[in-house]
Write an enzyme that holds these catalytic residues in place. Structure first.
Site, PDB file in Angstrom:
ATOM      1  N   ASP A 104      35.697  37.203  26.029  1.00 36.71           N
ATOM      2  CA  ASP A 104      36.975  36.490  25.889  1.00 36.71           C
ATOM      3  C   ASP A 104      38.174  37.370  26.188  1.00 36.71           C
ATOM      4  O   ASP A 104      39.237  37.201  25.616  1.00 36.71           O
ATOM      5  CB  ASP A 104      37.090  35.892  24.484  1.00 36.71           C
ATOM      6  CG  ASP A 104      37.051  36.973  23.417  1.00 36.71           C
ATOM      7  OD1 ASP A 104      36.723  38.127  23.742  1.00 36.71           O
ATOM      8  OD2 ASP A 104      37.374  36.661  22.252  1.00 36.71           O
ATOM      9  N   LYS A 155      39.020  46.001  12.479  1.00 35.68           N
ATOM     10  CA  LYS A 155      40.034  45.227  11.740  1.00 35.68           C
ATOM     11  C   LYS A 155      40.406  45.832  10.383  1.00 35.68           C
ATOM     12  O   LYS A 155      40.195  45.226   9.333  1.00 35.68           O
ATOM     13  CB  LYS A 155      39.550  43.786  11.579  1.00 35.68           C
ATOM     14  CG  LYS A 155      39.230  43.146  12.921  1.00 35.68           C
ATOM     15  CD  LYS A 155      39.026  41.675  12.875  1.00 35.68           C
ATOM     16  CE  LYS A 155      38.768  41.110  14.253  1.00 35.68           C
ATOM     17  NZ  LYS A 155      37.394  41.214  14.753  1.00 35.68           N
ATOM     18  N   ASP A 213      43.124  39.604  24.900  1.00 37.10           N
ATOM     19  CA  ASP A 213      42.027  38.900  24.235  1.00 37.10           C
ATOM     20  C   ASP A 213      42.466  37.445  24.166  1.00 37.10           C
ATOM     21  O   ASP A 213      43.495  37.127  23.556  1.00 37.10           O
ATOM     22  CB  ASP A 213      41.841  39.476  22.826  1.00 37.10           C
ATOM     23  CG  ASP A 213      40.756  38.746  22.053  1.00 37.10           C
ATOM     24  OD1 ASP A 213      40.611  37.520  22.226  1.00 37.10           O
ATOM     25  OD2 ASP A 213      40.056  39.393  21.266  1.00 37.10           O
TER      26      ASP A 213
HETATM   27  N1  GDD Z   1      25.679  37.317  22.405  1.00 30.00           N
HETATM   28  C1  GDD Z   1      26.482  37.314  21.339  1.00 30.00           C
HETATM   29  N2  GDD Z   1      25.922  37.134  20.109  1.00 30.00           N
HETATM   30  N3  GDD Z   1      27.811  37.451  21.511  1.00 30.00           N
HETATM   31  C2  GDD Z   1      28.599  37.423  20.410  1.00 30.00           C
HETATM   32  C3  GDD Z   1      28.094  37.240  19.107  1.00 30.00           C
HETATM   33  C4  GDD Z   1      26.672  37.082  18.964  1.00 30.00           C
HETATM   34  O1  GDD Z   1      26.141  36.903  17.874  1.00 30.00           O
HETATM   35  N4  GDD Z   1      29.142  37.252  18.242  1.00 30.00           N
HETATM   36  C5  GDD Z   1      30.259  37.440  18.985  1.00 30.00           C
HETATM   37  N5  GDD Z   1      29.943  37.527  20.298  1.00 30.00           N
HETATM   38  C6  GDD Z   1      30.847  37.696  21.443  1.00 30.00           C
HETATM   39  C7  GDD Z   1      32.016  36.714  21.433  1.00 30.00           C
HETATM   40  O2  GDD Z   1      31.668  35.528  22.139  1.00 30.00           O
HETATM   41  C8  GDD Z   1      33.093  37.526  22.144  1.00 30.00           C
HETATM   42  O3  GDD Z   1      33.032  37.388  23.542  1.00 30.00           O
HETATM   43  C9  GDD Z   1      32.768  38.967  21.776  1.00 30.00           C
HETATM   44  O4  GDD Z   1      31.417  38.977  21.319  1.00 30.00           O
HETATM   45  C10 GDD Z   1      33.676  39.535  20.691  1.00 30.00           C
HETATM   46  O5  GDD Z   1      33.666  38.651  19.592  1.00 30.00           O
HETATM   47  P1  GDD Z   1      35.015  38.054  18.991  1.00 30.00           P
HETATM   48  O6  GDD Z   1      34.636  37.141  17.897  1.00 30.00           O
HETATM   49  O7  GDD Z   1      35.897  37.547  20.074  1.00 30.00           O
HETATM   50  O8  GDD Z   1      35.624  39.362  18.334  1.00 30.00           O
HETATM   51  P2  GDD Z   1      37.140  39.750  18.094  1.00 30.00           P
HETATM   52  O9  GDD Z   1      38.014  39.261  19.175  1.00 30.00           O
HETATM   53  O10 GDD Z   1      37.484  39.376  16.702  1.00 30.00           O
HETATM   54  O11 GDD Z   1      37.061  41.350  18.162  1.00 30.00           O
HETATM   55  C11 GDD Z   1      36.399  42.000  19.228  1.00 30.00           C
HETATM   56  O12 GDD Z   1      37.230  42.083  20.369  1.00 30.00           O
HETATM   57  C12 GDD Z   1      38.422  42.900  20.226  1.00 30.00           C
HETATM   58  C13 GDD Z   1      39.104  42.956  21.575  1.00 30.00           C
HETATM   59  O13 GDD Z   1      39.375  41.722  22.036  1.00 30.00           O
HETATM   60  C14 GDD Z   1      35.980  43.399  18.756  1.00 30.00           C
HETATM   61  O14 GDD Z   1      35.136  43.934  19.744  1.00 30.00           O
HETATM   62  C15 GDD Z   1      37.201  44.287  18.519  1.00 30.00           C
HETATM   63  O15 GDD Z   1      36.785  45.595  18.202  1.00 30.00           O
HETATM   64  C16 GDD Z   1      38.051  44.326  19.772  1.00 30.00           C
HETATM   65  O16 GDD Z   1      39.240  45.089  19.540  1.00 30.00           O
HETATM   66 MG    MG Z   2      37.849  38.050  20.806  1.00 33.62          MG
END
Ligand code: GDD
Ligand code: MG
Length: 348
Positions: A104, A155, A213
């Site tokens: 994303d 976070k 993001d």
């Molecule tokens: N295959 C798979 N399985 N993908 C997953 C799973 C899972 O169980 N859970 C989450 N994801 C994927 C989501 O679809 C997304 O593309 C990505 O992993 C990160 O998950 P998010 O839920 O979007 O996390 P976030 O935005 O709160 O935080 C993440 O992204 C930030 C940057 O945008 C973390 O990686 C942070 O450390 C980072 O700063």
């Molecule tokens: Mg995200």
């Protein structure tokens, strides 16, 4: 590419459409990542997906046209960000390092430079890092003067730095032995902190170009507008810029991007940045300002749509005013409805 999340922060749109399929400037979000990967001649991409895995077959065609062989790694139940990578690795051959992307984010990260940095630092893992003003909603990274990562805190309440994980990694394959198979594991909360403790070499590659993001309504809106405003150097986005829009029925005072088969009534006013998806009808005298209209939306006469996202196949009758709202797919608003929603989503 990690695509197994629930997309809860993009509700109501993710209730009917997986995040990767949501339109950013009229093309599915995932297309920006595929376009970036293709620019750097990456020819094998694995989508790590959990719910609705088979739906992603839809992207086989577009991947092929970009020179990418696409594989689906389906998780029966979500395995978390590290579990998803572990599960997907069986599709890769050889012992070369590989890229991992959060699904994303939209970015124009220079993957060649990042790989060069990875090799030069002899890293086990390189993490692309961006600087943001407010880092507490991200993975926060503390580095030493050589950009070696000393701390990774997902976070935190009180962030120790403004450098954050941009969700792009290069991983040496032997590191996968550190992730237990077949169970839910988080790369951010478990694997990165544990590897740092063990003395593995994690390095931060600083990306200074475009990065967003797109996982929240606010950022999703911003990314849509950024693309139409030409703020990102991506092949697909550049092509969008080149296709200028013209209709004598529209009074254009800003930027407008339209899909196919869009019909405007007379005297439609467009200001700020507006995106209208395929098959929409916009009635006469309607004003669109900083709006994202998904597909097959019908908007009547004399309406005002401002700072809002309107989901697919929604019907807005004449004389409605919708401000600051995220309207789900398939809604119907009777004439003279007024909504000022302060960013909350609306699902009827
Ligand atoms: N295959 C798979 N399985 N993908 C997953 C799973 C899972 O169980 N859970 C989450 N994801 C994927 C989501 O679809 C997304 O593309 C990505 O992993 C990160 O998950 P998010 O839920 O979007 O996390 P976030 O935005 O709160 O935080 C993440 O992204 C930030 C940057 O945008 C973390 O990686 C942070 O450390 C980072 O700063
Ligand atoms: Mg995200």
């Amino acid at each position: 590419m990690l695509l197994g999340g629930q997309g809860t922060r993009l509700r109501p749109f993710t209730l009917s459409t997986p995040k990767a399929f949501l339109p950013v400037a009229n093309v599915p979000m995932i297309q920006y990542q595929l376009s970036l990967l293709s620019r750097y001649k990456i020819d094998t991409v694995i989508l790590a997906v959990s719910p609705q895995c088979q739906k992603y077959r839809k992207f086989f065609g577009i991947s092929k046209s970009l020179g990418i062989n696409l594989y689906l790694s389906c998780e029966k139940k979500p395995l978390g960000t590290a579990g998803g990578i572990r599960n997907a690795y069986k599709f890769l051959k050889g012992d070369e390092p590989f890229f991992v992307f959060n699904g994303d984010i939209i970015s124009d990260c220079n993957l060649d430079k990042m790989l060069e940095f990875h090799k030069k630092s002899d890293a086990d893992i390189s993490i692309a890092v961006v600087e943001v003003e407010n880092s507490k909603d991200f993975g926060v990274i503390v580095v030493d003067q050589d950009k070696r990562i000393e701390q990774f805190i997902e976070k935190p309440q009180q962030p120790l730095s403004n450098l954050i994980n941009a969700g792009i990694y290069i991983i040496q394959p032997d590191i996968l032995d550190e992730i237990p198979a077949g169970k839910e594991v988080s790369i951010e909360k478990e694997v990165f902190p544990e590897l740092i403790k063990k003395g593995k070499k994690l390095f931060a590659y600083i990306h200074t170009g475009y990065w967003k993001d797109v996982g929240t309504i606010k950022n999703f809106k911003a990314a849509n507008f950024d693309i139409v405003q030409g703020k990102i150097n991506l092949d697909h986005a550049n092509k969008l810029q080149a296709e200028s829009f013209f209709s004598e029925k529209v009074m254009l005072n800003g930027r407008l991007s339209t899909g196919k088969n869009v019909v405007f009534g007379n005297n439609v006013k467009v200001s700020g940045t507006v995106i209208v998806g395929d098959g929409c009808y916009i009635g006469e005298n309607t004003v669109l300002k900083d709006a994202i209209i998904f597909r097959n939306v019908l908007i009547g006469k004399n309406c005002l749509i401002e700072d809002s996202i309107i989901g697919n196949s929604t019907f807005i009758e004449d004389n409605c005013e919708i401000r600051d709202a995220a309207i789900a797919d398939g809604c119907r608003f009777c004439q003279y409805t007024k909504i000022k929603n302060s960013g909350n989503s609306v699902r009827l």
